[in-house]
Design a protein around this motif. Structure first.
Motif, mmCIF file in Angstrom:
data_model
loop_
_atom_site.group_PDB
_atom_site.id
_atom_site.type_symbol
_atom_site.label_atom_id
_atom_site.label_comp_id
_atom_site.label_asym_id
_atom_site.label_seq_id
_atom_site.Cartn_x
_atom_site.Cartn_y
_atom_site.Cartn_z
ATOM 1 N N GLY A 1 23.694 -3.072 -21.024
ATOM 2 C CA GLY A 1 23.674 -2.542 -19.672
ATOM 3 C C GLY A 1 22.444 -1.738 -19.313
ATOM 4 N N GLN A 2 21.585 -1.393 -20.283
ATOM 5 C CA GLN A 2 20.420 -0.593 -19.902
ATOM 6 C C GLN A 2 19.105 -1.314 -20.120
ATOM 7 O OE1 GLN A 2 21.935 -0.241 -22.782
ATOM 8 N NE2 GLN A 2 22.618 1.845 -23.210
ATOM 9 N N THR A 3 19.136 -2.512 -20.645
ATOM 10 C CA THR A 3 17.884 -3.154 -20.992
ATOM 11 C C THR A 3 17.567 -4.306 -20.043
ATOM 12 O OG1 THR A 3 18.479 -2.676 -23.249
ATOM 13 C CG2 THR A 3 16.583 -4.079 -22.917
ATOM 14 N N PHE A 4 16.381 -4.280 -19.489
ATOM 15 C CA PHE A 4 15.935 -5.380 -18.660
ATOM 16 C C PHE A 4 14.689 -5.970 -19.287
ATOM 17 C CE2 PHE A 4 18.209 -2.452 -15.996
ATOM 18 C CZ PHE A 4 19.046 -3.274 -15.260
ATOM 19 N N GLU A 5 14.537 -7.253 -19.078
ATOM 20 C CA GLU A 5 13.444 -7.946 -19.741
ATOM 21 C C GLU A 5 12.627 -8.731 -18.726
ATOM 22 O OE1 GLU A 5 13.528 -11.408 -22.984
ATOM 23 O OE2 GLU A 5 14.680 -9.656 -23.545
ATOM 24 N N TYR A 6 11.331 -8.469 -18.681
ATOM 25 C CA TYR A 6 10.442 -9.195 -17.774
ATOM 26 C C TYR A 6 9.366 -9.885 -18.586
ATOM 27 C CZ TYR A 6 12.077 -6.293 -13.847
ATOM 28 O OH TYR A 6 12.815 -5.659 -12.902
ATOM 29 N N LEU A 7 9.114 -11.123 -18.289
ATOM 30 C CA LEU A 7 7.991 -11.803 -18.937
ATOM 31 C C LEU A 7 6.695 -11.265 -18.352
ATOM 32 C CD1 LEU A 7 7.094 -14.192 -20.819
ATOM 33 C CD2 LEU A 7 6.928 -15.538 -18.732
ATOM 34 N N LYS A 8 5.774 -10.876 -19.220
ATOM 35 C CA LYS A 8 4.474 -10.396 -18.761
ATOM 36 C C LYS A 8 3.452 -11.503 -18.975
ATOM 37 C CE LYS A 8 4.384 -6.500 -17.559
ATOM 38 N NZ LYS A 8 4.808 -5.985 -16.219
ATOM 39 N N ARG A 9 3.041 -12.107 -17.876
ATOM 40 C CA ARG A 9 2.139 -13.254 -17.994
ATOM 41 C C ARG A 9 0.800 -12.888 -18.608
ATOM 42 N NH1 ARG A 9 4.714 -17.207 -16.039
ATOM 43 N NH2 ARG A 9 6.300 -16.722 -14.483
ATOM 44 N N GLU A 10 0.338 -11.678 -18.332
ATOM 45 C CA GLU A 10 -0.996 -11.310 -18.826
ATOM 46 C C GLU A 10 -1.045 -11.173 -20.344
ATOM 47 O OE1 GLU A 10 1.063 -9.581 -16.997
ATOM 48 O OE2 GLU A 10 0.776 -7.402 -17.136
ATOM 49 N N HIS A 11 0.136 -11.056 -20.965
ATOM 50 C CA HIS A 11 0.162 -10.966 -22.435
ATOM 51 C C HIS A 11 0.832 -12.198 -23.055
ATOM 52 C CE1 HIS A 11 -1.113 -6.874 -21.915
ATOM 53 N NE2 HIS A 11 0.005 -6.528 -21.313
ATOM 54 N N SER A 12 1.034 -13.232 -22.247
ATOM 55 C CA SER A 12 1.752 -14.406 -22.758
ATOM 56 C C SER A 12 0.847 -15.630 -22.764
ATOM 57 C CB SER A 12 2.991 -14.680 -21.902
ATOM 58 O OG SER A 12 3.891 -13.596 -22.008
ATOM 59 N N LEU A 13 1.246 -16.584 -23.581
ATOM 60 C CA LEU A 13 0.451 -17.808 -23.751
ATOM 61 C C LEU A 13 1.421 -18.975 -23.821
ATOM 62 C CD1 LEU A 13 -2.463 -18.952 -25.097
ATOM 63 C CD2 LEU A 13 -0.970 -19.079 -27.076
ATOM 64 N N SER A 14 1.216 -19.975 -22.969
ATOM 65 C CA SER A 14 2.064 -21.157 -23.086
ATOM 66 C C SER A 14 1.337 -22.367 -22.504
ATOM 67 C CB SER A 14 3.406 -20.927 -22.394
ATOM 68 O OG SER A 14 3.189 -20.567 -21.042
ATOM 69 N N LYS A 15 1.884 -23.537 -22.783
ATOM 70 C CA LYS A 15 1.293 -24.785 -22.295
ATOM 71 C C LYS A 15 1.301 -24.814 -20.769
ATOM 72 C CE LYS A 15 4.062 -26.988 -25.295
ATOM 73 N NZ LYS A 15 4.943 -28.054 -25.771
ATOM 74 N N PRO A 16 0.405 -25.443 -20.101
ATOM 75 C CA PRO A 16 -0.898 -25.888 -20.612
ATOM 76 C C PRO A 16 -1.807 -24.663 -20.755
ATOM 77 C CG PRO A 16 -0.743 -26.279 -18.255
ATOM 78 C CD PRO A 16 0.547 -25.648 -18.663
ATOM 79 N N TYR A 17 -2.571 -24.650 -21.789
ATOM 80 C CA TYR A 17 -3.257 -23.409 -22.162
ATOM 81 C C TYR A 17 -4.475 -23.154 -21.272
ATOM 82 C CZ TYR A 17 -0.251 -24.355 -26.090
ATOM 83 O OH TYR A 17 0.844 -24.633 -26.873
ATOM 84 N N GLN A 18 -4.182 -22.881 -19.987
ATOM 85 C CA GLN A 18 -5.291 -22.752 -19.042
ATOM 86 C C GLN A 18 -6.041 -21.434 -19.179
ATOM 87 O OE1 GLN A 18 -2.939 -23.669 -15.679
ATOM 88 N NE2 GLN A 18 -3.751 -25.755 -15.478
ATOM 89 N N GLY A 19 -5.307 -20.389 -19.594
ATOM 90 C CA GLY A 19 -5.954 -19.083 -19.665
ATOM 91 C C GLY A 19 -6.716 -18.845 -20.957
ATOM 92 N N VAL A 20 -6.891 -19.926 -21.751
ATOM 93 C CA VAL A 20 -7.558 -19.736 -23.042
ATOM 94 C C VAL A 20 -8.997 -20.195 -22.947
ATOM 95 C CG1 VAL A 20 -7.471 -20.290 -25.487
ATOM 96 C CG2 VAL A 20 -5.364 -20.201 -24.163
ATOM 97 N N GLY A 21 -9.915 -19.379 -23.394
ATOM 98 C CA GLY A 21 -11.305 -19.802 -23.350
ATOM 99 C C GLY A 21 -12.230 -18.685 -23.726
ATOM 100 N N THR A 22 -13.467 -18.832 -23.324
ATOM 101 C CA THR A 22 -14.461 -17.838 -23.708
ATOM 102 C C THR A 22 -14.862 -16.952 -22.531
ATOM 103 O OG1 THR A 22 -16.080 -19.560 -23.343
ATOM 104 C CG2 THR A 22 -15.466 -19.125 -25.616
ATOM 105 N N GLY A 23 -14.521 -17.392 -21.322
ATOM 106 C CA GLY A 23 -14.941 -16.648 -20.133
ATOM 107 C C GLY A 23 -14.280 -15.288 -20.043
#
Ligand SMILES: *[C@@H]1O[C@H](CO)[C@@H](O)[C@H](O)[C@H]1NC(C)=O
Ligand SMILES: [Ca+2]
Length: 360
Positions: free
Chosen positions: A46-68
């Motif tokens: 009853g006290q815990t909520f869970e939000y996915l944080k996109r800025e710390h997550s990685l999933s297919k398709p791996y668009q945010g992965v690179g050198t830039g």
């Protein structure tokens, strides 16, 4: 919401199932049921909520992965982005690779779900060396600890596939006593303030917070690891049996981790190798209620540490001998030595006397 739904049985079951789910599909269903696209995901009592944080997550398709500089994730060494996974190392000797989040994490309570795969040609115990998941002050460093720097500052979770210590003991023809043997692959955790070295030859045994066996190689189903950090409680669980259930591995209270560190994953191969793949990393913010006392207790820290941590094999070195002690030891050794010689001579003479008597 907690007040409305908190005590009803079906809801609790939903939470529980949510807790046991890693693939987000059921979560999405629940969010749809709740009719709120960005809604909170309730996981606790009853006290815990869970939000996915996109800025710390990685999933297919791996668009945010690179050198830039706009990439959320940066690669290092031999790591490669493929369509279905990020490969930290291929199944080849002497490779190392890493994947680092570029955004520091300032959450107080979080859960990182790691979907990974370790596979290769090597037969039992002829593969290595495993992979590590990091929450550390530094990022993008290379080094000997599963491809990351030694004397790191933060948390390391190791999926170690090669039993270095056991092999060394075997080579020296020594045997483990059953109580201390660790069966590999083995998951362990270490918290470091930058002063400790990871002992690769002993698979990190002197500094481990806890660990468990995790048979994770060459499986035909998905394997997951979850690192949960709530109210200074570190919990590591795994889902590696294809049963879609979390199994306990490590639980340590009183773990103090500063905020603003980076998540990462790294891997290394040596003489032995494996493919070490990360399929996804999902970071959830956990929103938990704290009592005023807990608020006071859980203030920010600047160095990682573990309360009441007794490193099992960090026995205090013996104090150096003082001059007097050394003198006394040498003196009494000499006295004993002389005494032993005198006794020896007396006994020898007696024995000779007796044998002479026997002759006559
Ligand atoms: C760092 O950790 C070591 C070992 O746990 C400990 O002995 C030392 O006091 C710590 N240093 C600081 C500055 O907290
Ligand atoms: Ca090892």
């Amino acid at each position: 919401m907690a007040a409305v739904l908190g005590s009803s049985g079906w809801w609790r079951r939903w939470w529980w199932r949510g807790l046991l789910t890693r693939d987000g599909s059921r979560m999405l269903l629940l969010l749809l049921l709740l009719g709120s696209g960005q809604g909170p995901w309730q996981v606790g009592a009853g006290q815990t909520f869970e939000y996915l944080k996109r800025e710390h997550s990685l999933s297919k398709p791996y668009q945010g992965v690179g050198t830039g500089s706009s990439s959320l994730w940066n690669l290092m060494g031999n790591a490669m982005v493929m369509t279905q996974y990020v490969r930290l190392t291929p199944d080849m000797q002497s490779k190392q690779g890493a994947l680092w989040n570029r955004v520091p994490c300032f959450l107080r309570d979080w859960e990182l779900q790691v979907h990974f795969k370790i596979h290769g040609q090597g037969k039992k115990n002829l593969h290595g060396d495993g992979l590590a998941i990091w929450y550390t002050k530094e990022r993008m460093q290379s080094g000997p600890v599963f491809g990351n720097m030694d004397k790191f500052v933060g948390l390391g979770v190791f999926v170690d596939t090669y039993p270095n210590e056991e092999k060394q003991q075997e080579a020296q023809k020594r045997r483990y006593s059953p109580g201390v043997q660790r069966v590999f692959p083995y998951i362990s955790a270490m918290v470091n303030n930058g002063s400790l070295s990871y002992d690769h030859e002993r698979d990190g045994r002197p500094t481990e917070l806890g660990g468990c066996t995790a048979i994770v190689r060459n499986l035909h189903y998905d394997t997951f690891l979850v690192i949960r950090y709530v109210k200074r409680h570190l919990t590591i669980m795994m889902d590696i049996d294809g049963k879609h259930e979390w199994r306990d591995c490590i639980e340590v209270p009183g773990v103090r981790l500063p905020r603003g560190y980076y998540f990462g994953a790294s891997s290394i191969t040596g003489d032995l190798s494996d493919n070490h793949d990360i399929i996804s990393l999902k970071l959830f913010e956990l929103t938990v209620e704290r009592t005023p006392e807990e608020e006071k207790l859980h203030r920010d820290v600047f160095l990682p540490s573990v309360d009441n941590m007794k490193l099992p094999e960090m026995t205090a070195p013996l104090p150096p001998l003082s001059g007097l002690a050394l003198f006394l030891i040498v003196f009494f050794s000499l006295v004993f030595f002389v005494f032993a010689i005198v006794i020896g001579i007396i006994l020898y003479n007696k024995w000779q006397d007796q044998s002479r008597k026997r002759f006559y």
